[in-house]
Design a protein around this motif. Structure first.
Motif, short mmCIF file in Angstrom:
data_model
loop_
_atom_site.label_atom_id
_atom_site.label_comp_id
_atom_site.label_asym_id
_atom_site.label_seq_id
_atom_site.Cartn_x
_atom_site.Cartn_y
_atom_site.Cartn_z
N MET A 1 12.69 -71.60 14.12
CA MET A 1 13.90 -71.36 13.36
C MET A 1 15.01 -70.85 14.28
SD MET A 1 13.14 -72.17 10.27
CE MET A 1 11.67 -72.52 9.34
N ASN A 2 16.22 -71.27 14.00
CA ASN A 2 17.35 -70.87 14.82
C ASN A 2 18.49 -70.41 13.92
OD1 ASN A 2 19.14 -70.55 17.00
ND2 ASN A 2 19.84 -72.67 16.84
N ILE A 3 19.00 -69.18 14.13
CA ILE A 3 20.10 -68.66 13.34
C ILE A 3 21.37 -68.67 14.19
CG2 ILE A 3 21.06 -66.64 12.17
CD1 ILE A 3 18.27 -65.87 11.33
N ILE A 4 22.42 -69.28 13.66
CA ILE A 4 23.70 -69.38 14.34
C ILE A 4 24.74 -68.60 13.57
CG2 ILE A 4 25.54 -70.95 15.07
CD1 ILE A 4 23.40 -73.15 15.29
N ARG A 5 25.51 -67.79 14.29
CA ARG A 5 26.62 -67.04 13.67
C ARG A 5 27.92 -67.63 14.20
NH1 ARG A 5 31.62 -64.60 14.11
NH2 ARG A 5 31.72 -62.60 12.99
N THR A 6 28.84 -67.95 13.28
CA THR A 6 30.11 -68.54 13.71
C THR A 6 31.23 -68.23 12.74
OG1 THR A 6 31.21 -70.63 14.29
CG2 THR A 6 29.60 -70.71 12.52
N ASN A 7 32.46 -68.18 13.26
CA ASN A 7 33.66 -68.11 12.43
C ASN A 7 34.33 -69.48 12.32
OD1 ASN A 7 33.78 -65.08 13.84
ND2 ASN A 7 34.37 -65.13 11.68
N SER A 8 33.93 -70.38 13.22
CA SER A 8 34.55 -71.70 13.27
C SER A 8 33.46 -72.76 13.38
CB SER A 8 35.50 -71.80 14.47
OG SER A 8 36.48 -70.79 14.42
N PRO A 9 32.92 -73.20 12.25
CA PRO A 9 31.87 -74.22 12.30
C PRO A 9 32.37 -75.50 12.97
CG PRO A 9 32.06 -73.27 10.09
CD PRO A 9 33.24 -72.79 10.87
N THR A 10 31.52 -76.10 13.74
CA THR A 10 31.85 -77.39 14.34
C THR A 10 31.88 -78.46 13.23
OG1 THR A 10 29.54 -77.97 14.72
CG2 THR A 10 30.65 -76.70 16.44
N GLN A 11 32.35 -79.64 13.58
CA GLN A 11 32.37 -80.72 12.60
C GLN A 11 30.96 -81.05 12.11
OE1 GLN A 11 34.97 -82.21 11.04
NE2 GLN A 11 36.18 -80.64 12.09
N THR A 12 29.99 -80.99 13.01
CA THR A 12 28.60 -81.24 12.62
C THR A 12 28.11 -80.16 11.68
OG1 THR A 12 28.10 -82.39 14.70
CG2 THR A 12 26.24 -81.48 13.46
N GLN A 13 28.44 -78.90 12.00
CA GLN A 13 28.02 -77.79 11.14
C GLN A 13 28.70 -77.86 9.77
OE1 GLN A 13 29.03 -74.56 13.75
NE2 GLN A 13 27.03 -74.56 14.75
N LYS A 14 29.97 -78.24 9.74
CA LYS A 14 30.65 -78.40 8.46
C LYS A 14 29.97 -79.49 7.63
CE LYS A 14 35.33 -76.84 9.66
NZ LYS A 14 36.76 -77.25 9.79
N HIS A 15 29.63 -80.58 8.29
CA HIS A 15 28.92 -81.67 7.59
C HIS A 15 27.61 -81.14 7.01
CE1 HIS A 15 25.95 -84.97 7.44
NE2 HIS A 15 26.96 -85.66 6.97
N ASP A 16 26.89 -80.35 7.79
CA ASP A 16 25.62 -79.80 7.34
C ASP A 16 25.82 -78.84 6.17
OD1 ASP A 16 24.40 -81.24 9.33
OD2 ASP A 16 24.22 -79.53 10.71
N LEU A 17 26.88 -78.03 6.23
CA LEU A 17 27.19 -77.09 5.14
C LEU A 17 27.50 -77.83 3.85
CD1 LEU A 17 29.35 -74.49 7.09
CD2 LEU A 17 27.25 -73.96 5.84
N TYR A 18 28.32 -78.87 3.95
CA TYR A 18 28.67 -79.64 2.75
C TYR A 18 27.45 -80.36 2.19
CZ TYR A 18 33.70 -78.95 3.38
OH TYR A 18 34.97 -78.39 3.48
N LEU A 19 26.60 -80.86 3.07
CA LEU A 19 25.39 -81.55 2.61
C LEU A 19 24.47 -80.57 1.89
CD1 LEU A 19 23.66 -84.09 2.53
CD2 LEU A 19 22.73 -83.45 4.77
N LEU A 20 24.28 -79.39 2.46
CA LEU A 20 23.45 -78.36 1.83
C LEU A 20 24.05 -77.94 0.50
CD1 LEU A 20 21.14 -76.28 1.85
CD2 LEU A 20 22.65 -74.77 3.18
N GLN A 21 25.34 -77.70 0.49
CA GLN A 21 26.05 -77.29 -0.72
C GLN A 21 25.88 -78.33 -1.83
OE1 GLN A 21 30.45 -76.17 -0.63
NE2 GLN A 21 30.53 -78.26 -1.45
N ASP A 22 26.12 -79.60 -1.51
CA ASP A 22 26.06 -80.64 -2.53
C ASP A 22 24.64 -80.88 -3.02
OD1 ASP A 22 28.77 -80.87 -2.29
OD2 ASP A 22 28.73 -82.67 -1.04
N THR A 23 23.67 -80.74 -2.13
CA THR A 23 22.27 -80.87 -2.54
C THR A 23 21.91 -79.81 -3.57
OG1 THR A 23 21.63 -81.80 -0.39
CG2 THR A 23 19.87 -80.83 -1.73
N CYS A 24 22.35 -78.57 -3.30
CA CYS A 24 22.06 -77.46 -4.22
C CYS A 24 22.84 -77.62 -5.53
CB CYS A 24 22.40 -76.13 -3.57
SG CYS A 24 21.34 -75.71 -2.16
#
Length: 255
Positions: A1-24
C-alpha cells in the motif's frame, strides 16, 4: 500500500479520484463529490496503482476542516479510511473535522460510527417539483402586493444574478441565482433584519417566483433548487409553504 499526500493532484490522480468518486456514487446512489479546490489537502491510498481510498479536506471560514472521503466498495471495512484519517490528523491537529454524510449509505454510517463522530446538524436540498413550476397564483399579502417590486442588480453578462426587492422604492431584501447545467440554484435569500417576521419574506419569495416563471425562457431553466439548514426552521417552513420539497438531506458530523 502507498499513501500519497498532495495539494495539487496530477492529471492521473484527478482521473483516479473522479473514477473512485463515480464508482461510489453509482454503488451507493448518492450525489456527494470530492471538492476540487486549490486549497484542498488530499490523502490517496493506492494498491498496485489502483486508488482504493481517498480523503480530502479544506479549511473553512468557520475555522474547521470540511472533509470528503470515498473507499471503493470492494475494499471497504479493511481500515483504509481510518489509515488516511490518521494521516490527516497529523496535519490538522486539534481542529474539528466536519463530514457531510448521506445517511442512506449504510457503509458511510458504519464508518462514522466507528470513529465516534458526533452528529451536528442537517442540510436539505429543496426543489420545486414540475407540478409547482408554472403556477401563476402564489400567495399574496395585500400589505405588500402593490408596493413591492423586484429589480436585477447585475448586468445580463454577470453571474451569479442578484435580484433586489424594493418596498416603495427602498431595498428590503435580495437573493441570488446561479444558472447551472442541471438547473437554477437559488440562494442568499435575505430580508433586512428589522423587517423580518412581518410576512415580507413570503411576499418577496412569491414575487420572485411569479417573475421567474413569467420569463419567456422559463421552460429552459429546468429545475429551481436551493439548500437550507435544518437549523433554520423559519426558512424551511417558508420554502415548504411555497411548494419546495426536500429531495436530499445531508447530515453533518463533527470529529
Amino acid at each position: 500500500m502507498n499513501i500519497i499526500r498532495t495539494n495539487s493532484p496530477t492529471q492521473t490522480q484527478k482521473h483516479d479520484l473522479y473514477l473512485l468518486q463515480d464508482t461510489c456514487r453509482n454503488h451507493d446512489s448518492i450525489s456527494l463529490t470530492f471538492p476540487m479546490e486549490e486549497d484542498c489537502i488530499y490523502y490517496l491510498l493506492y494498491g498496485e496503482e489502483v486508488l482504493l481510498s481517498a480523503i480530502s479536506a479544506f479549511f473553512t471560514e468557520n475555522q474547521d476542516y470540511e472533509c470528503s472521503a470515498f473507499t471503493a466498495p470492494v475494499h471497504r471495512r479493511k481500515g483504509y479510511f481510518v489509515r488516511l484519517l490518521k494521516e490527516l490528523l497529523k496535519e490538522t491537529g486539534e481542529t474539528d473535522l466536519i463530514f457531510p454524510v448521506d445517511e442512506t449509505c449504510q457503509d458511510t454510517l458504519a464508518a462514522i460510527k466507528a470513529i465516534e463522530a458526533s452528529f451536528w446538524y442537517q442540510e436539505h436540498i429543496m426543489e420545486l417539483p414540475p407540478s409547482q413550476l408554472f403556477k401563476t397564483s402564489h400567495s399574496k399579502d395585500r400589505r405588500y402586493s402593490d408596493k413591492l417590486s423586484l429589480t436585477i442588480a447585475t448586468s445580463p453578462e454577470e453571474t451569479p444574478v442578484q435580484c433586489v426587492f424594493l418596498l416603495e422604492g427602498s431595498t428590503v431584501g435580495s437573493c441570488f441565482l446561479d444558472f447551472l447545467d442541471h438547473g437554477t440554484y437559488f440562494y442568499g435569500f435575505e430580508i433586512a433584519e428589522p423587517l423580518r417576521n412581518q410576512g415580507l419574506g413570503t411576499a418577496c419569495l412569491s414575487l420572485f417566483l411569479d417573475t421567474y416563471f413569467a420569463h419567456p425562457n422559463a421552460k429552459r431553466f429546468k429545475k429551481l433548487f436551493l439548500q437550507v439548514s435544518g437549523l433554520n426552521e423559519p426558512a424551511l417552513a417558508l420554502y415548504k409553504k411555497a411548494g419546495f420539497q426536500i429531495t436530499e438531506t445531508l447530515s453533518y458530523y463533527v470529529y
